[in-house]
Design a protein around this motif. Sequence first.
Motif, PDB file in Angstrom:
ATOM      1  N   LEU A  53       0.831  -1.206   0.000  1.00  0.00           N
ATOM      2  CA  LEU A  53       0.000   0.000   0.000  1.00  0.00           C
ATOM      3  C   LEU A  53       0.866   1.256   0.000  1.00  0.00           C
ATOM      4  N   GLN A  54       1.886   1.276   0.848  1.00  0.00           N
ATOM      5  CA  GLN A  54       2.754   2.438   0.920  1.00  0.00           C
ATOM      6  C   GLN A  54       3.522   2.637  -0.384  1.00  0.00           C
ATOM      7  N   ALA A  55       4.069   1.542  -0.924  1.00  0.00           N
ATOM      8  CA  ALA A  55       4.804   1.645  -2.188  1.00  0.00           C
ATOM      9  C   ALA A  55       3.885   2.109  -3.312  1.00  0.00           C
ATOM     10  N   GLY A  56       2.664   1.580  -3.339  1.00  0.00           N
ATOM     11  CA  GLY A  56       1.711   1.988  -4.367  1.00  0.00           C
ATOM     12  C   GLY A  56       1.352   3.461  -4.270  1.00  0.00           C
ATOM     13  N   LEU A  57       1.164   3.938  -3.031  1.00  0.00           N
ATOM     14  CA  LEU A  57       0.844   5.354  -2.828  1.00  0.00           C
ATOM     15  C   LEU A  57       1.976   6.237  -3.347  1.00  0.00           C
ATOM     16  N   LYS A  58       3.221   5.908  -2.970  1.00  0.00           N
ATOM     17  CA  LYS A  58       4.348   6.741  -3.378  1.00  0.00           C
ATOM     18  C   LYS A  58       4.552   6.697  -4.891  1.00  0.00           C
ATOM     19  N   ILE A  59       4.430   5.540  -5.480  1.00  0.00           N
ATOM     20  CA  ILE A  59       4.600   5.437  -6.937  1.00  0.00           C
ATOM     21  C   ILE A  59       3.537   6.259  -7.654  1.00  0.00           C
ATOM     22  N   SER A  60       2.308   6.184  -7.178  1.00  0.00           N
ATOM     23  CA  SER A  60       1.224   6.949  -7.799  1.00  0.00           C
ATOM     24  C   SER A  60       1.483   8.452  -7.708  1.00  0.00           C
ATOM     25  N   LEU A  61       1.941   8.912  -6.557  1.00  0.00           N
ATOM     26  CA  LEU A  61       2.220  10.336  -6.381  1.00  0.00           C
ATOM     27  C   LEU A  61       3.347  10.797  -7.301  1.00  0.00           C
ATOM     28  N   LEU A  62       4.342   9.958  -7.472  1.00  0.00           N
ATOM     29  CA  LEU A  62       5.458  10.330  -8.342  1.00  0.00           C
ATOM     30  C   LEU A  62       5.042  10.314  -9.808  1.00  0.00           C
ATOM     31  N   ILE A  63       4.171   9.387 -10.181  1.00  0.00           N
ATOM     32  CA  ILE A  63       3.705   9.318 -11.576  1.00  0.00           C
ATOM     33  C   ILE A  63       2.954  10.588 -11.960  1.00  0.00           C
ATOM     34  N   VAL A  64       2.128  11.096 -11.049  1.00  0.00           N
ATOM     35  CA  VAL A  64       1.347  12.312 -11.357  1.00  0.00           C
ATOM     36  C   VAL A  64       2.110  13.578 -10.990  1.00  0.00           C
ATOM     37  N   ASN A  65       3.369  13.417 -10.603  1.00  0.00           N
ATOM     38  CA  ASN A  65       4.232  14.555 -10.275  1.00  0.00           C
ATOM     39  C   ASN A  65       3.576  15.449  -9.218  1.00  0.00           C
ATOM     40  N   ALA A  66       3.097  14.818  -8.154  1.00  0.00           N
ATOM     41  CA  ALA A  66       2.342  15.540  -7.125  1.00  0.00           C
ATOM     42  C   ALA A  66       3.233  16.287  -6.153  1.00  0.00           C
ATOM     43  N   VAL A  67       4.510  15.885  -6.055  1.00  0.00           N
ATOM     44  CA  VAL A  67       5.412  16.484  -5.067  1.00  0.00           C
ATOM     45  C   VAL A  67       6.439  17.344  -5.793  1.00  0.00           C
ATOM     46  N   PRO A  68       6.342  18.670  -5.719  1.00  0.00           N
ATOM     47  CA  PRO A  68       7.275  19.531  -6.439  1.00  0.00           C
ATOM     48  C   PRO A  68       8.689  19.451  -5.871  1.00  0.00           C
ATOM     49  N   PHE A  69       9.642  19.734  -6.725  1.00  0.00           N
ATOM     50  CA  PHE A  69      11.063  19.720  -6.366  1.00  0.00           C
ATOM     51  C   PHE A  69      11.440  21.122  -5.890  1.00  0.00           C
ATOM     52  N   ASN A  70      11.532  21.290  -4.572  1.00  0.00           N
ATOM     53  CA  ASN A  70      11.785  22.611  -4.009  1.00  0.00           C
ATOM     54  C   ASN A  70      13.232  22.776  -3.568  1.00  0.00           C
ATOM     55  N   SER A  71      13.545  23.961  -3.061  1.00  0.00           N
ATOM     56  CA  SER A  71      14.941  24.346  -2.875  1.00  0.00           C
ATOM     57  C   SER A  71      15.661  23.546  -1.799  1.00  0.00           C
ATOM     58  N   ASP A  72      15.000  23.269  -0.664  1.00  0.00           N
ATOM     59  CA  ASP A  72      15.667  22.497   0.388  1.00  0.00           C
ATOM     60  C   ASP A  72      16.092  21.133  -0.141  1.00  0.00           C
ATOM     61  N   GLU A  73      15.229  20.528  -0.927  1.00  0.00           N
ATOM     62  CA  GLU A  73      15.550  19.229  -1.520  1.00  0.00           C
ATOM     63  C   GLU A  73      16.651  19.376  -2.552  1.00  0.00           C
ATOM     64  N   ALA A  74      16.649  20.482  -3.293  1.00  0.00           N
ATOM     65  CA  ALA A  74      17.692  20.723  -4.290  1.00  0.00           C
ATOM     66  C   ALA A  74      19.052  20.884  -3.625  1.00  0.00           C
ATOM     67  N   VAL A  75      19.089  21.480  -2.430  1.00  0.00           N
ATOM     68  CA  VAL A  75      20.357  21.615  -1.710  1.00  0.00           C
ATOM     69  C   VAL A  75      20.917  20.239  -1.374  1.00  0.00           C
ATOM     70  N   VAL A  76      20.047  19.337  -0.890  1.00  0.00           N
ATOM     71  CA  VAL A  76      20.496  17.969  -0.593  1.00  0.00           C
ATOM     72  C   VAL A  76      21.000  17.293  -1.870  1.00  0.00           C
ATOM     73  N   ALA A  77      20.286  17.485  -2.967  1.00  0.00           N
ATOM     74  CA  ALA A  77      20.702  16.890  -4.247  1.00  0.00           C
ATOM     75  C   ALA A  77      22.055  17.431  -4.693  1.00  0.00           C
ATOM     76  N   LEU A  78      22.269  18.718  -4.535  1.00  0.00           N
ATOM     77  CA  LEU A  78      23.556  19.310  -4.900  1.00  0.00           C
ATOM     78  C   LEU A  78      24.672  18.779  -4.001  1.00  0.00           C
ATOM     79  N   MET A  79      24.377  18.615  -2.713  1.00  0.00           N
ATOM     80  CA  MET A  79      25.366  18.023  -1.807  1.00  0.00           C
ATOM     81  C   MET A  79      25.744  16.624  -2.268  1.00  0.00           C
ATOM     82  N   ALA A  80      24.735  15.837  -2.662  1.00  0.00           N
ATOM     83  CA  ALA A  80      25.002  14.477  -3.135  1.00  0.00           C
ATOM     84  C   ALA A  80      25.888  14.503  -4.376  1.00  0.00           C
ATOM     85  N   ARG A  81      25.596  15.407  -5.308  1.00  0.00           N
ATOM     86  CA  ARG A  81      26.431  15.528  -6.512  1.00  0.00           C
ATOM     87  C   ARG A  81      27.863  15.912  -6.146  1.00  0.00           C
ATOM     88  N   HIS A  82      28.000  16.850  -5.217  1.00  0.00           N
ATOM     89  CA  HIS A  82      29.333  17.297  -4.821  1.00  0.00           C
ATOM     90  C   HIS A  82      30.090  16.191  -4.089  1.00  0.00           C
TER      91      HIS A  82
END
Length: 549
Positions: free
Chosen positions: A24-53
């Motif tokens: 159920l949890q996996a299905g919920l998360k996959i569905s939300l990602l398919i419809v692009n329900a969770v926007p990519f905001n700046s705090d998350e982008a900072v973590v992503a940039l840290m990972a790249r660095h």
Amino acid sequence: MSLQTPINNRKPAVTVWLIVAILLQAGLKISLLIVNAVPFNSDEAVVALMARHILQGERPVFFYGQSYMGSLDAYLIAAGFWIFGEQVWVIRLIQCLLYLGTIWLTWWILAKWAGFPWVANVAALLLALPAVNLTLYTTASLGGYGEALLLGNLIILVGLKLGKRLTEPAEKGPDRKIWLAALLLGLLTGFGLWVNALTMVYAVPVLVFLLYKIIKTNKYWQLPGLIISGLAGILIGALPWWIFALQNGLSSLVSELFGSAIAVESGAFWERAINHIASLILLGGSAILGLRPTWDVRWILQPLMPLVVGLWAVILYAAVRKILRPFPGRAVMAIYGGVCITLAAAFIMTSFGADPSGRYFLPIQIGLAVIAGFVISDWVVKKRAALFVVGFLLLYQLAGNIQSAFIKPPGITTQFYEPAQVNHQNMDELITFLKEKRETRGYSNYWVSYPLAFLSDESLIFIPRLPYHPDLRYTLRDDRYMPYSQLVEGSQKVAYITSKNTNLDERLRQEFAARNVDWQEQLIGDYRVFYALSQVVQPAELNIYAEQP
């Protein structure tokens, strides 16, 4: 057969409910990602940039610009990037796996360790389709919250095992197994302190539980060994924290730990505490129970709200009555309840109470699921129809997720402040425009700068030196990564990008005109680009701040 028969005496099919919860949890998360329900905001982008660095050789100890959250999340995402590539969905995959681990460990503690399989099943199901607040912060990364929930459960598990060991008959004298368990508990606590100080709300009730066990069993001679082992574990587990403190000073680190980043309140302590209590009950409570999304005062299925609130009130009342009487699972229920109480106390007494954004309430939502598991399983023993209570709560929480996902913008967003809710659906168009105009350096605000940097593979660097508040307030804390500043300040050509801020747009026009600077403008969705400036001008030279940085 009682529904609370120890799991060893029950059919293996009981684990089917754990599998259902995970699906159920996996299905919920996959569905939300398919419809692009969770926007990519700046705090998350900072973590992503840290990972790249990190993959490029950097070794950050803390979240860029915030020394109260460790960089473990960025290292885990870096591993995901190394395997799958640098994509936003990889960030969400890591968060989903962490949360699935939290669901499994919660179930394991209740079913395998405590021996209450149906308590575990109810709790796992409630966590599988949770209120939208818990869905949000276990999907988007803000730096270590998913890890904090998982580590918190590990701290509880080790604490319970240590408590059990303390109650076993033993001769007076050293007990190496107890010392090792205390060392492991200290390691997890220290590690959690570095990863995200939110884990301390788990450590406090566990320590109270262990002290109670020592007093009850009269094993005071164990205290010196327990304290020494525990402190040694904390020192080792929090080693990155201590090293950073020695290099940069302990006072600033401790002040960050207690919320100096959001310490914007004035007035006496008791006045702030009263405001925090009101915020906890009204804003926090409504988000915890799933009555509204944290980013909006918009009620979810308003006609059902009285029934939801009433049902949770009955559950909590029954839980208080239950815990006042001895029963086999009392310690587990008390610790999870203690987590809720500790978090509430910390929220009221520290500066974090000024920020009811929702992420601080996650441990309470885990604790409530466990408490509801104990209460509802008792009801089911008396009447199987009580299972409909679980079904009702699941459907209500699912409805909240669905409703929030399809109201776009903003979608299921981490931004509860409207000026920060920038619609990034036009980000690709913005990137294309900037590249075509060869505007690769410049200035923007916090909510645009870092998503733009990550999604453009850092070919477009616009440092956050512009205010996003309509009243033009600004703080240099928005500028998180100094190497970017060096790139922009050394550039011979700069542009300005604003978002949803007409006051700033007008002020920029006035300031450019007053300095005989020619420019052009382009509106792209929520973004406004001031480009083709006839000369380089920095924000510090312009009168654009309500408070100068």
